[in-house]
Write an enzyme that holds these catalytic residues in place. Structure first.
Site, PDB file in Angstrom:
ATOM      1  N   GLY A 119     176.296  27.087  29.540  1.00 36.47           N
ATOM      2  CA  GLY A 119     177.066  25.848  29.726  1.00 36.47           C
ATOM      3  C   GLY A 119     177.622  25.277  28.440  1.00 36.47           C
ATOM      4  CB  THR A 120     176.374  24.070  25.514  1.00 39.69           C
ATOM      5  OG1 THR A 120     175.177  24.827  25.241  1.00 39.69           O
ATOM      6  CG2 THR A 120     176.060  22.983  26.532  1.00 39.69           C
ATOM      7  N   GLY A 121     178.248  25.697  23.841  1.00 43.44           N
ATOM      8  CA  GLY A 121     178.276  26.482  22.593  1.00 43.44           C
ATOM      9  C   GLY A 121     178.683  27.938  22.764  1.00 43.44           C
ATOM     10  CB  ILE A 146     178.686  30.095  14.993  1.00 43.26           C
ATOM     11  CG1 ILE A 146     178.651  31.550  14.525  1.00 43.26           C
ATOM     12  CG2 ILE A 146     179.939  29.812  15.821  1.00 43.26           C
ATOM     13  CD1 ILE A 146     178.523  32.570  15.639  1.00 43.26           C
ATOM     14  CE1 TYR A 189     165.423  31.868  12.771  1.00 47.89           C
ATOM     15  CE2 TYR A 189     167.220  30.798  11.596  1.00 47.89           C
ATOM     16  CZ  TYR A 189     166.341  30.860  12.680  1.00 47.89           C
ATOM     17  OH  TYR A 189     166.395  29.911  13.659  1.00 47.89           O
ATOM     18  NE  ARG A 245     166.624  22.778  28.878  1.00 38.97           N
ATOM     19  CZ  ARG A 245     166.351  22.213  27.710  1.00 38.97           C
ATOM     20  NH1 ARG A 245     165.145  21.720  27.491  1.00 38.97           N
ATOM     21  NH2 ARG A 245     167.257  22.128  26.761  1.00 38.97           N
ATOM     22  N   GLY A 286     171.955  29.758  29.170  1.00 41.36           N
ATOM     23  CA  GLY A 286     172.536  28.821  28.201  1.00 41.36           C
ATOM     24  C   GLY A 286     174.050  28.912  28.176  1.00 41.36           C
TER      25      GLY A 286
END
Ligand SMILES: CCC/C=C/C=C/C(=O)SCCNC(=O)CCNC(=O)[C@H](O)C(C)(C)COP(=O)(O)OP(=O)(O)OC[C@H]1O[C@@H](n2cnc3c(N)ncnc32)[C@H](O)[C@@H]1OP(=O)(O)O
Ligand SMILES: NC(=O)C1=CN([C@@H]2O[C@H](COP(=O)(O)OP(=O)(O)OC[C@H]3O[C@@H](n4cnc5c(N)ncnc54)[C@H](OP(=O)(O)O)[C@@H]3O)[C@@H](O)[C@H]2O)C=CC1
Length: 323
Positions: free
Chosen positions: A56-58, A231, A187, A79, A54
């Site tokens: 590529g983002t955020g 965030i 959580y 993906r 993951g």
């Protein structure tokens, strides 16, 4: 006493009206300014390969950026290859260090194995593995289809397990140490309504990481967990706060009066993945501006009571005789 009680019911209704009316960061958040610079010394990750799912983002992108700034050769996988390639180019042009983009759906163990093959030819096995890929959306549990449940738990729990087992086995075979980091959330510990698949899967990831911290230390592997609070990323907030109405409530709950930033999270991830943290394994690091404890304490809402209201309440309490 009657007068005090009347006054208190007036102030009590004020208390309920004013709860959650704040917009944006709280004024006192200025006392907790986020430090956006890179924390570790330059080249802390020189000659290190970092694999981030993951990426590529955020938050994954933010971690890849900081680790690349610190000298790492990063491999980012998810993906959407076009998104990954764009991120890889952007980071590389800023840091001058190579960033590789590999397509991989972590739900598919064969795709994970193929991705690790590709990485092995490009960079060799990684020194740092960050399991960051996730799926989530808010939904009443009675509206979840079996496939909705599976779509989240497959990414979060099975995906993390497939990546960790595939890389772990190969590293063990090659007698190589590594640092594994999982991004869960606050959580994972408490559970949470309306995100039950995510809460269940994140709890499973934490159990996996704690188990392997105990089991695979003998192979030179460390396992740690960061539990972020809110965030603001497009991926998370578009699925958890689609109308934008919940953000104020989140900020109100956070004692430091603001959301976290991707750069802050990235610095913590870099530290836990670095040699400076080589004695840290099996740790669960809550990173939430105090939100978790703020939600947990029975009387924490009394923060909203004013000094005048305290005066009244104290008088009422002191005037009580006997039980
Ligand atoms: C604030 C502090 C705590 C915050 C914690 C944050 C935690 C996070 O994890 S934020 C990360 C958020 N990022 C992402 O979710 C990115 C990736 N997400 C996705 O790609 C998609 O959202 C999804 C997870 C749905 C996966 O996409 P995929 O294409 O594989 O799935 P679909 O085929 O679209 O859907 C699969 C089944 O789920 C049902 N579904 C999808 N969305 C919803 C929804 N909003 N409500 C109810 N059900 C939903 C969908 O209908 C499919 O089921 P079925 O119809 O039975 O086939
Ligand atoms: N932002 C927040 O407030 C919080 C975030 N977190 C956690 O932080 C992490 C990052 O979230 P954030 O950056 O906010 O959100 P993003 O949506 O930006 O990140 C999720 C990433 O996961 C990737 N991904 C999703 N499904 C798969 C899959 N099947 N295979 C491979 N990769 C996949 C996505 O890429 P692609 O679509 O290309 O596959 C995307 O890059 C997650 O673990 C999340 O649970 C935890 C608490 C709070």
């Amino acid at each position: 006493l009657t007068l005090l009680s009347q006054q208190f019911s007036q102030t009590e209704s004020w208390f309920h009206r004013s709860a959650g009316l704040q917009s944006g960061s709280a004024p006192h958040s200025q006392l907790f300014p986020p430090a956006e610079g890179v924390m570790l010394p330059p080249e802390s990750f020189k000659n290190r390969v970092v694999f981030i799912t993951g990426g590529g983002t955020g938050l994954g992108r933010a971690m890849a950026t900081v680790l690349s700034q610190l000298g790492a050769q990063c491999v980012i996988a998810s993906r959407k290859l076009d998104v990954l390639q764009q991120t890889a180019e952007d980071i590389c042009s800023r840091t001058g260090n190579k960033v590789h983009a590999l397509q991989c759906d972590v739900r598919d163990p064969q795709a994970v194995s193929h991705c690790v093959d590709q990485m092995t030819s490009l960079t060799g096995l990684p020194d740092v593995i960050i399991n960051n890929a996730a799926g989530n959306f808010i939904c009443p549990s009675e509206r979840l289809s079996p496939n909705a449940w599976k779509s989240i738990t497959d990414i979060v729990l099975n995906g993390t397990a497939f990546v960790t087992l595939e890389l772990g086995k190969r590293l063990i075979q090659d007698q190589r140490g590594a640092s594994f980091l999982a991004i869960t959330t606050i959580y994972a510990e408490s559970g949470s309504g309306f995100v039950a698949p995510s809460a269940s899967a994140k709890a499973g990831v934490e159990a996996l990481y704690k188990s392997l911290a105990a089991e695979w230390g003998r192979y030179g592997h460390r396992f740690n967990i960061i539990q972020p609070g809110p965030i603001k990323t497009k991926g998370a907030f578009s699925r958890l706060d689609p109308t934008g109405k919940f953000e104020k409530g989140m900020i109100d709950r956070i004692p430091t009066g603001r959301l976290g930033t991707p750069a802050e999270l990235a610095n913590l991830a870099a530290y836990l993945s670095s040699d400076y943290a080589s004695w840290i394994s099996g740790a669960v690091m809550r990173f939430d501006g105090g939100e978790y404890v703020s939600m947990a304490g029975e009387f924490n809402d009394l923060r909203r009571v004013t000094p005048d209201q305290w005066k009244m309440m104290e008088a009422m309490i002191r005037s009580t005789k006997g039980s």
